[in-house]
Design a protein around this motif. Structure first.
Motif, PDB file in Angstrom:
ATOM      1  N   GLU A 139      19.144  69.651  -9.254  1.00  0.00           N
ATOM      2  CA  GLU A 139      17.980  69.800 -10.124  1.00  0.00           C
ATOM      3  C   GLU A 139      17.721  71.243 -10.521  1.00  0.00           C
ATOM      4  N   MET A 140      18.483  72.179  -9.907  1.00  0.00           N
ATOM      5  CA  MET A 140      18.270  73.596 -10.198  1.00  0.00           C
ATOM      6  C   MET A 140      19.514  74.379  -9.813  1.00  0.00           C
ATOM      7  N   VAL A 141      19.559  75.622 -10.206  1.00  0.00           N
ATOM      8  CA  VAL A 141      20.610  76.530  -9.759  1.00  0.00           C
ATOM      9  C   VAL A 141      20.305  76.891  -8.307  1.00  0.00           C
ATOM     10  N   ALA A 142      21.295  76.731  -7.423  1.00  0.00           N
ATOM     11  CA  ALA A 142      21.051  76.998  -6.008  1.00  0.00           C
ATOM     12  C   ALA A 142      22.370  77.198  -5.272  1.00  0.00           C
ATOM     13  N   GLU A 168      19.740  76.035  -1.133  1.00  0.00           N
ATOM     14  CA  GLU A 168      18.868  77.180  -0.881  1.00  0.00           C
ATOM     15  C   GLU A 168      18.672  77.921  -2.189  1.00  0.00           C
ATOM     16  N   SER A 169      17.421  78.123  -2.525  1.00  0.00           N
ATOM     17  CA  SER A 169      17.085  78.858  -3.741  1.00  0.00           C
ATOM     18  C   SER A 169      15.816  79.659  -3.474  1.00  0.00           C
ATOM     19  N   MET A 170      15.873  80.946  -3.744  1.00  0.00           N
ATOM     20  CA  MET A 170      14.732  81.829  -3.545  1.00  0.00           C
ATOM     21  C   MET A 170      14.180  81.708  -2.122  1.00  0.00           C
ATOM     22  N   LYS A 171      15.084  81.646  -1.137  1.00  0.00           N
ATOM     23  CA  LYS A 171      14.759  81.579   0.288  1.00  0.00           C
ATOM     24  C   LYS A 171      14.040  80.298   0.678  1.00  0.00           C
ATOM     25  N   MET A 172      14.121  79.267  -0.157  1.00  0.00           N
ATOM     26  CA  MET A 172      13.556  77.956   0.163  1.00  0.00           C
ATOM     27  C   MET A 172      14.706  76.988   0.378  1.00  0.00           C
ATOM     28  N   GLU A 173      14.594  76.144   1.394  1.00  0.00           N
ATOM     29  CA  GLU A 173      15.579  75.103   1.640  1.00  0.00           C
ATOM     30  C   GLU A 173      15.138  73.825   0.943  1.00  0.00           C
ATOM     31  N   ILE A 174      16.030  73.256   0.137  1.00  0.00           N
ATOM     32  CA  ILE A 174      15.702  72.065  -0.638  1.00  0.00           C
ATOM     33  C   ILE A 174      16.671  70.952  -0.273  1.00  0.00           C
ATOM     34  N   PRO A 175      16.201  69.912   0.454  1.00  0.00           N
ATOM     35  CA  PRO A 175      17.099  68.804   0.770  1.00  0.00           C
ATOM     36  C   PRO A 175      17.352  67.948  -0.478  1.00  0.00           C
ATOM     37  N   VAL A 176      18.594  67.529  -0.632  1.00  0.00           N
ATOM     38  CA  VAL A 176      18.964  66.604  -1.711  1.00  0.00           C
ATOM     39  C   VAL A 176      19.215  65.266  -1.042  1.00  0.00           C
ATOM     40  N   GLU A 177      18.416  64.260  -1.404  1.00  0.00           N
ATOM     41  CA  GLU A 177      18.449  62.977  -0.719  1.00  0.00           C
ATOM     42  C   GLU A 177      19.195  61.923  -1.532  1.00  0.00           C
ATOM     43  N   SER A 178      19.732  60.938  -0.811  1.00  0.00           N
ATOM     44  CA  SER A 178      20.417  59.828  -1.459  1.00  0.00           C
ATOM     45  C   SER A 178      19.398  58.956  -2.184  1.00  0.00           C
ATOM     46  N   PRO A 179      19.661  58.614  -3.443  1.00  0.00           N
ATOM     47  CA  PRO A 179      18.720  57.780  -4.192  1.00  0.00           C
ATOM     48  C   PRO A 179      18.810  56.303  -3.819  1.00  0.00           C
ATOM     49  N   LEU A 180      19.864  55.916  -3.069  1.00  0.00           N
ATOM     50  CA  LEU A 180      20.050  54.521  -2.693  1.00  0.00           C
ATOM     51  C   LEU A 180      20.893  54.422  -1.431  1.00  0.00           C
ATOM     52  N   ALA A 181      20.872  53.253  -0.806  1.00  0.00           N
ATOM     53  CA  ALA A 181      21.726  53.012   0.357  1.00  0.00           C
ATOM     54  C   ALA A 181      23.135  52.717  -0.147  1.00  0.00           C
ATOM     55  N   GLY A 182      24.121  53.209   0.583  1.00  0.00           N
ATOM     56  CA  GLY A 182      25.493  52.962   0.178  1.00  0.00           C
ATOM     57  C   GLY A 182      26.463  53.853   0.919  1.00  0.00           C
ATOM     58  N   THR A 183      27.600  54.119   0.265  1.00  0.00           N
ATOM     59  CA  THR A 183      28.662  54.930   0.843  1.00  0.00           C
ATOM     60  C   THR A 183      28.925  56.131  -0.052  1.00  0.00           C
ATOM     61  N   VAL A 184      29.117  57.285   0.562  1.00  0.00           N
ATOM     62  CA  VAL A 184      29.458  58.500  -0.188  1.00  0.00           C
ATOM     63  C   VAL A 184      30.927  58.381  -0.598  1.00  0.00           C
TER      64      VAL A 184
END
Length: 69
Positions: free
Chosen positions: A6-9, A32-48
């Motif tokens: 969702e952003m440059v990081a 990590e962007s601007m010293k903030m940690e941003i988790p990226v979560e799975s939008p659904l259940a499944g397999t990577v």
């Protein structure tokens, strides 16, 4: 489903690996962007099925981080 940045990081930590089973809301990576940690979560259940980032890498807004099916 493609999971997009969702952003440059910086990719601070990759939590999952290829073939991992995930539930909706599970963290896939932490950015990590601007010293903030941003988790990226799975939008659904499944397999990577595809993981396109590595720790220490950089993502741009709209880059595909992972694919969950």
């Amino acid at each position: 489903m493609e999971v997009l940045a969702e952003m440059v990081a910086n990719v601070w930590k990759v939590i999952v690996s290829m073939g991992a089973s995930v539930a909706e809301g599970d963290p896939l990576v932490i950015l990590e962007s601007m010293k903030m940690e941003i988790p990226v979560e799975s939008p659904l259940a499944g397999t990577v099925t595809d993981l396109r980032v590595q720790e220490g890498g950089v993502v741009q807004e709209g880059d595909v981080i992972a694919v969950v099916e």
